[in-house]
Write an enzyme that holds these catalytic residues in place. Structure first.
Site, PDB file in Angstrom:
ATOM      1  N   HIS A 157       0.335  -1.058   0.007  1.00 51.63           N
ATOM      2  CA  HIS A 157       0.079   0.539  -0.375  1.00 51.63           C
ATOM      3  C   HIS A 157       1.020   1.460   0.037  1.00 51.63           C
ATOM      4  CE1 HIS A 157      -3.789  -1.834   0.680  1.00 51.63           C
ATOM      5  NE2 HIS A 157      -3.269  -2.747   1.554  1.00 51.63           N
ATOM      6  N   ASP A 364       3.626   8.850  -1.211  1.00 48.46           N
ATOM      7  CA  ASP A 364       2.164   8.501  -0.505  1.00 48.46           C
ATOM      8  C   ASP A 364       1.891   7.851  -1.820  1.00 48.46           C
ATOM      9  OD1 ASP A 364       0.426   7.995   0.672  1.00 48.46           O
ATOM     10  OD2 ASP A 364      -0.282   9.696   1.803  1.00 48.46           O
TER      11      ASP A 364
HETATM   12  O1  F6P Z   1      -0.106   3.210   3.871  1.00 51.38           O
HETATM   13  C1  F6P Z   1      -0.169   1.857   4.433  1.00 51.38           C
HETATM   14  C2  F6P Z   1      -1.397   1.468   5.537  1.00 51.38           C
HETATM   15  O2  F6P Z   1      -1.328   1.300   5.453  1.00 51.38           O
HETATM   16  C3  F6P Z   1      -2.498   2.306   5.158  1.00 51.38           C
HETATM   17  O3  F6P Z   1      -3.579   2.162   4.616  1.00 51.38           O
HETATM   18  C4  F6P Z   1      -2.058   2.959   7.300  1.00 51.38           C
HETATM   19  O4  F6P Z   1      -2.987   4.363   6.858  1.00 51.38           O
HETATM   20  C5  F6P Z   1      -0.993   3.223   7.838  1.00 51.38           C
HETATM   21  O5  F6P Z   1      -0.781   2.404   6.728  1.00 51.38           O
HETATM   22  C6  F6P Z   1      -1.635   1.886   8.615  1.00 51.38           C
HETATM   23  O6  F6P Z   1      -0.730   2.229   9.726  1.00 51.38           O
HETATM   24  P1  F6P Z   1      -0.858   2.176  11.283  1.00 51.38           P
HETATM   25  O7  F6P Z   1       0.390   1.590  11.611  1.00 51.38           O
HETATM   26  O8  F6P Z   1      -1.480   3.356  11.914  1.00 51.38           O
HETATM   27  O9  F6P Z   1      -1.452   0.954  11.094  1.00 51.38           O
END
Ligand code: F6P
Length: 486
Positions: A157, A364
């Site tokens: 992602h 991003d």
């Molecule tokens: O960008 C990748 C991602 O998995 C997003 O979907 C999400 O915003 C973040 O990283 C997850 O962060 P967290 O550490 O709060 O789960």
């Protein structure tokens, strides 16, 4: 096919509950409909030796949600450590922030192995595994070591950076070679995919033909699947939520003044400091804009125990207070700064209230806020999206006003342009972007990946070592205590 989706964070939320993270919110509706089993962390930890690793298994739409308590001895090293202090900064091209101890790496490996063992419960002849994100780069290799021969796909992602940045991650060779145990690897953009293949070609010296790599694991296909949203659902939320108390209170408080909105996790990749500096610059250069436009910045705290995040929280809070002190009036606050999450339904209404959406990350993977802002607009009087050209979304949403998030003056000028854009141009840009969002939905993304995983499997040849004489970079794990790590 019995699909098993795996991610660190899962969502159980409803439209009216706050949700953190684009991945979880995006996956929820499609996983619910598909009937898949979604496996992830419960957010709690246990000693890791329990016979039954699943803390909870509950129904989720047509499928199920299976939550694991991750091992307490390794959780910190895995999540705050290797995943978010080594991989996350590297994936976002912040080599300066990479911090990783050997212990963190061991914990990351242990949690990947723990997850693999837990997944065996779902390994049926018709199973297929779809692993999400950088928390589980090694999960495919761990599953193969346990004898799993079913299709395994992986989707990243986040961005994938240049080779020289990945080389800053301890154990990068071993980890990236292990990723080739996946049959299919999906990226958000062509650049990410090309960076990955270039690492495989140059650093691992493996043959790459088109989008396919051959390695000791067999064939791996690496290709692009830009993630989408359910634009129609978001538009409906937005239209309905004008009646929501938070949304109507916001509207009333504006007294006809214009609003710009930013919604982010409090993360250094999101470019919050530069964004606030751009607003500061705009109000300084055009004092007549004071009282005519304000910024609502929602910044959900994240990973607070990591030093880089703690520093950022303090820096943004200080900056907001300085800018408010400089430009504010007794009855006017330039920046409303909120450190809490909102449900998707309320967010949709907040987006629709704002004439400008500012999405200006330094880097991003995709950024679903950009897509949600567009989908939430009123088609006859839409707002304008100001979007960083370094967000994956910029590849599709090229009708947004694209900015360089490092150029403060440029961003300040572009926000000014957005605020005074005539309705015909706003509608033209909105129509062009909405068309793309309707074509590339989250449902389509899900189907495209699963179809490609199945097609790939049909054409896959038996694994055959092709690096003559080379030993595996991925040490087999002979029980916990004797595991070797490079
Ligand atoms: O960008 C990748 C991602 O998995 C997003 O979907 C999400 O915003 C973040 O990283 C997850 O962060 P967290 O550490 O709060 O789960």
């Amino acid at each position: 096919m019995n699909l098993v989706v795996v991610s660190n964070r899962v969502a159980r939320g409803k439209a009216n509950e706050p949700m953190t993270g684009g991945l979880a919110a995006a996956l929820l509706p499609v996983v619910e409909k598909s009937g898949a089993i979604w496996v992830g962390s419960s957010g709690r930890v246990r000693d890791g030796h329990q016979k039954e690793p699943f803390a909870e298994i509950e129904a989720l739409g047509a499928g199920a949600l299976a939550l694991l308590d991750l091992p307490s001895a390794h959780y910190g090293g895995y999540y705050e450590g290797f995943a978010n202090s080594a991989l996350w900064p590297a994936l976002h091209s912040r080599s300066d922030l990479i911090r990783a101890s050997q212990g963190d790496y061991l914990s990351y490996r242990e949690v990947n192995a723990f997850m693999a063992r837990a997944l065996l419960r779902f390994n049926k002849p018709d199973a297929a595994f779809w692993v999400q994100d950088y928390h589980f780069l090694a999960l495919g290799a761990e599953l193969r070591d346990l004898g799993v021969s079913e299709p395994i796909g992986f989707f990243l992602h986040t961005p994938w950076p240049a080779r020289s940045v990945m080389e800053g991650v301890p154990h990068h060779r071993e980890l990236i070679e292990a990723m080739l145990a996946y049959d299919l690897i999906g990226f958000q953009t062509e650049d990410d995919c090309e960076n990955f293949l270039s690492y495989v070609r140059e650093n691992l010296e493996l043959p790459v033909h088109g989008d396919t790599v051959r390695s000791r694991h067999g064939r791996t296909r690496a290709t692009v699947f830009p993630i989408g949203i359910d634009a129609e659902k978001f538009a409906q939320y937005a239209a309905k939520s004008v009646m929501h108390p938070d949304v109507s209170r916001l509207r009333r408080s504006l007294n006809g003044e214009k609003l710009a909105i930013g919604v982010d996790r409090l993360d250094y990749s999101k470019g919050l400091v530069n964004r606030i500096n751009a607003f500061d610059q705009m109000w300084t250069a055009h004092p007549q804009l004071a009282r005519t436009v304000s910024l609502l910045q929602i910044a959900t705290p994240s990973r607070g125990s990591i030093e880089a995040y703690g520093n950022l929280q303090a820096e943004v809070a200080r900056l907001v207070s300085e800018v408010n002190g400089r430009h504010g009036e007794v009855d006017w606050t330039p920046i409303r700064y909120l450190n809490k999450g909102f449900s998707q339904a309320v967010l949709a209404g907040l987006y629709r209230t704002a004439q400008v959406g500012v999405v200006t990350p330094l880097h991003d993977g995709m950024n679903l806020v950009a897509k949600e802002y567009v989908a939430a607009q009123n088609p006859v009087d839409p707002g304008v999206l100001v979007l960083s050209k370094f967000a994956g979304a910029a590849k599709e949403l090229d009708a947004a006003l694209l900015v360089n998030p490092h150029d403060i003056d440029g961003m300040a000028r572009t926000i000014g342009v957005a605020l005074s854009m005539p309705a015909t141009e706003r509608r033209m840009r909105y129509d062009a972007m909405m068309k793309k969002l309707q074509q590339q939905t989250i449902q389509q993304w899900f189907v495209d990946f699963i179809d490609a995983l199945q097609d790939n499997q049909t054409s896959k040849v038996a694994a055959e070592p092709i690096i003559a004489g080379a030993t595996s970079l991925w040490p087999r794990r002979a029980g916990h205590s004797s595991a070797r790590y490079h």
